[in-house]
Design an enzyme around this catalytic site. Structure first.
Site, PDB file in Angstrom:
ATOM      1  CE1 TYR A  60     194.993  69.777  73.364  1.00 35.10           C
ATOM      2  CE2 TYR A  60     196.237  71.641  73.144  1.00 35.10           C
ATOM      3  CZ  TYR A  60     195.933  70.535  73.763  1.00 35.10           C
ATOM      4  OH  TYR A  60     196.466  70.249  75.024  1.00 35.10           O
ATOM      5  NE  ARG A  61     193.715  67.717  63.110  1.00 37.21           N
ATOM      6  CZ  ARG A  61     194.526  67.112  62.342  1.00 37.21           C
ATOM      7  NH1 ARG A  61     195.107  67.980  61.415  1.00 37.21           N
ATOM      8  NH2 ARG A  61     194.824  65.922  62.171  1.00 37.21           N
TER       9      ARG A  61
END
Ligand SMILES: Cc1cc2nc3c(=O)[nH]c(=O)nc-3n(C[C@H](O)[C@H](O)[C@H](O)COP(=O)(O)O)c2cc1C
Length: 212
Positions: free
Chosen positions: A188-189
């Site tokens: 999810y970065r």
């Protein structure tokens, strides 16, 4: 009780970093991982410099040595990078290991390696690479490929017998780190970033975590 969400687990987990890590030990570990997983040149790194007007410049080189004193690469001191580093005394390095989704950023002061260190490394290079160091006026304009071939032929003849000495303008730079940042990819970065920094090359490291 609710299970922690994947998002929360991602934020709180700190896989890859431990309290015991020193930047050099962690770097050594990551480079060793990269040696196993990168298809080629795990020691390739970009070197960023600035010229006398503040204009940035960046290019790849190969890391040839590293220890507590710093990160060493070799080049022509009359090249663009050579002139920029000798002029400013500072540089930044970046490793990106795609197979591991990891990045290491290093900023620091630059010193020249000793003549003995440069001689030893130069002597370890293939003979043709040693001749090439004489034949190439790195970063300066070359009128044709043929002119380069003529220069290679000239130095091959000149050094036909005996050892090829190290050119006086060819040596190594050691980047003495003032900060080393380790980044690794998380889902999810929500990537992990840990920065070790210090005020001087002989003071203690201070470790902080940064928002991604
Ligand atoms: C993977 C890779 C490794 C390289 N390693 C070196 C190196 O160790 N030393 C070097 O002088 N140039 C190396 N080069 C070439 C430099 O990127 C650059 O083209 C050259 O040094 C001239 O840069 P400058 O004009 O900014 O000085 C390498 C290039 C690549 C793509």
């Amino acid at each position: 009780m609710n299970q922690p969400s994947d998002l929360l687990k991602t934020i709180t987990a700190a896989k890859g970093f431990t309290d015991a890590d020193t930047p050099l030990a962690l770097f050594a570990e990551w480079l060793e991982d990269a040696e196993k997983s990168e298809p080629n040149d795990p020691n390739a790194m970009s070197v960023a410099t600035v010229d006398e007007t503040g204009m940035p410049n960046v290019r790849m080189v190969l890391l040839k040595d590293f220890d507590d004193a710093g990160f060493v690469f070799y080049t022509n001191f009359e090249s663009a990078k050579g002139r920029e580093i000798l002029g400013q005394g500072k540089a930044a390095l970046n490793f990106h290991w795609k197979s591991l989704r990891r990045q290491v950023r290093i900023r620091g002061l630059v010193e020249t390696v000793s003549d003995e260190e440069a001689d030893d490394y130069f002597a370890s290079r293939a003979r043709d690479s040693r001749i090439g160091a004489w034949a190439s006026q790195q970063s300066r304009s070359l009128e044709s490929r043929f002119a380069f071939e003529k220069s290679i032929a000239k130095f091959t003849a000149k050094f036909a017998v005996g050892a090829v000495p190290r050119p006086p303008y060819w040596s190594g730079f050691r980047v003495q780190p003032l900060s080393i940042e380790f980044w690794h990819d998380r889902p999810y970065r929500l990537h992990d970033r840990i920065v070790f920094s210090r005020d001087n090359v002989d003071t203690d490291w201070h470790k902080v975590r940064l928002y991604p």
